[in-house]
Design an enzyme around this catalytic site. Sequence first.
Site, mmCIF file in Angstrom:
data_model
loop_
_atom_site.group_PDB
_atom_site.id
_atom_site.type_symbol
_atom_site.label_atom_id
_atom_site.label_comp_id
_atom_site.label_asym_id
_atom_site.label_seq_id
_atom_site.Cartn_x
_atom_site.Cartn_y
_atom_site.Cartn_z
ATOM 1 N N GLY A 12 43.362 -20.484 -10.812
ATOM 2 C CA GLY A 12 43.359 -20.154 -12.236
ATOM 3 C C GLY A 12 43.501 -21.379 -13.108
ATOM 4 O O GLY A 12 44.221 -21.374 -14.112
ATOM 5 N N SER A 13 42.793 -22.448 -12.726
ATOM 6 C CA SER A 13 43.013 -23.745 -13.395
ATOM 7 C C SER A 13 41.900 -24.169 -14.342
ATOM 8 O O SER A 13 41.837 -25.320 -14.748
ATOM 9 C CB SER A 13 43.241 -24.838 -12.347
ATOM 10 O OG SER A 13 42.231 -24.837 -11.361
ATOM 11 N N ARG A 15 41.677 -23.214 -17.386
ATOM 12 C CA ARG A 15 42.263 -23.375 -18.720
ATOM 13 C C ARG A 15 43.753 -23.021 -18.676
ATOM 14 O O ARG A 15 44.285 -22.660 -17.629
ATOM 15 C CB ARG A 15 41.529 -22.496 -19.732
ATOM 16 C CG ARG A 15 41.555 -21.018 -19.403
ATOM 17 C CD ARG A 15 40.640 -20.216 -20.305
ATOM 18 N NE ARG A 15 40.711 -18.783 -19.995
ATOM 19 C CZ ARG A 15 39.946 -17.866 -20.565
ATOM 20 N NH1 ARG A 15 39.051 -18.222 -21.467
ATOM 21 N NH2 ARG A 15 40.071 -16.593 -20.230
ATOM 22 N N SER A 142 57.207 -15.364 -13.679
ATOM 23 C CA SER A 142 57.409 -15.158 -15.124
ATOM 24 C C SER A 142 58.812 -14.637 -15.357
ATOM 25 O O SER A 142 59.404 -13.986 -14.475
ATOM 26 C CB SER A 142 56.399 -14.140 -15.662
ATOM 27 O OG SER A 142 56.730 -13.741 -16.980
ATOM 28 N N TYR A 155 52.736 -5.997 -14.781
ATOM 29 C CA TYR A 155 52.901 -7.451 -14.776
ATOM 30 C C TYR A 155 54.298 -7.839 -14.288
ATOM 31 O O TYR A 155 54.461 -8.718 -13.443
ATOM 32 C CB TYR A 155 52.659 -7.991 -16.185
ATOM 33 C CG TYR A 155 52.702 -9.495 -16.299
ATOM 34 C CD1 TYR A 155 51.634 -10.278 -15.857
ATOM 35 C CD2 TYR A 155 53.804 -10.133 -16.860
ATOM 36 C CE1 TYR A 155 51.664 -11.661 -15.965
ATOM 37 C CE2 TYR A 155 53.842 -11.513 -16.978
ATOM 38 C CZ TYR A 155 52.774 -12.270 -16.528
ATOM 39 O OH TYR A 155 52.813 -13.644 -16.633
ATOM 40 N N ALA A 156 55.323 -7.172 -14.830
ATOM 41 C CA ALA A 156 56.694 -7.478 -14.427
ATOM 42 C C ALA A 156 56.896 -7.219 -12.931
ATOM 43 O O ALA A 156 57.539 -8.016 -12.233
ATOM 44 C CB ALA A 156 57.682 -6.647 -15.250
ATOM 45 N N LYS A 159 55.199 -10.000 -10.899
ATOM 46 C CA LYS A 159 55.893 -11.288 -10.957
ATOM 47 C C LYS A 159 57.247 -11.239 -10.249
ATOM 48 O O LYS A 159 57.711 -12.254 -9.714
ATOM 49 C CB LYS A 159 56.059 -11.725 -12.410
ATOM 50 C CG LYS A 159 54.726 -12.053 -13.097
ATOM 51 C CD LYS A 159 53.959 -13.151 -12.356
ATOM 52 C CE LYS A 159 52.742 -13.621 -13.120
ATOM 53 N NZ LYS A 159 52.025 -14.726 -12.433
ATOM 54 N N ILE A 188 55.178 -19.186 -23.503
ATOM 55 C CA ILE A 188 54.398 -20.421 -23.449
ATOM 56 C C ILE A 188 53.156 -20.281 -24.332
ATOM 57 O O ILE A 188 52.448 -19.276 -24.262
ATOM 58 C CB ILE A 188 53.952 -20.753 -22.006
ATOM 59 C CG1 ILE A 188 55.159 -20.744 -21.056
ATOM 60 C CG2 ILE A 188 53.225 -22.090 -21.952
ATOM 61 C CD1 ILE A 188 56.219 -21.780 -21.348
#
Length: 247
Positions: A12-13, A15, A142, A155-156, A159, A188
């Site tokens: 996932g690099s 961006r 996260s 998502y939680a 992670k 972020i």
Amino acid sequence: MTSDSKAAIVTGSARGIGKAIALRLAEAGYHIVVSDIIEETARETAKEIEDRFGVKTLVVTADVSKAEDAENLIKQTVDTFGAVDVLVNNAGVTRDNLAIRMSEKDWDMVLNINLKGTFLCSQAAAKVMMKKRSGSIVNISSVSGILGTAGQANYASSKAGVIALTKALARELGPRNITVNAIAPGFILTEMTEQLPDKVKEEYLKQIPLNRAGTPEDIARVVEFLISPSASYITGTVIVVSGGMVM
């Protein structure tokens, strides 16, 4: 490739945080594998890395939730650079909604990419690292995986799973001199978070003692530390980078 050169994969690099990590590791002298599903942007990032830092790059288009893509990512890295010294599992997605309204499709997508993808890439890389008896894996989790976040049950959960996976892998791979750690970023500033309504951003900032959002570079610096000799006795650890949002 010289004997003292090392290769780092960052998923996932193309961006965001992943790109910042790739740039930071390139500046540190690592050859970089830019892996993403957005091939055109990934190639632009790879060119920027080569132009700025003079290291070699490899672009691998991969859907990390597919075992064949994860295995191909590691194979191409070994074929090109001879080894996998560092793996940063950064690829991730969000599909936010309240739990009672969340579709099974959105649940599966987030868990498959964020958690299963981290597992598949780590599994493939570990096979190479174990033979060499060295390596570092850094998983991007996260604060949502620690606190839980309303509207982000998928998502939680993914992670939080990354944190548990990190600890399990650290125990399994430690005897082969492989460190496995996680970073839990807070709020972020990325292309994704910049699109949030101002009111939402203000609410996040109220929870941060340092009174500012983090930057992708804040995360990249911690990755650089975790794969350095200075962190050689650190494994199975989760470093929270949140400006004090989580203590």
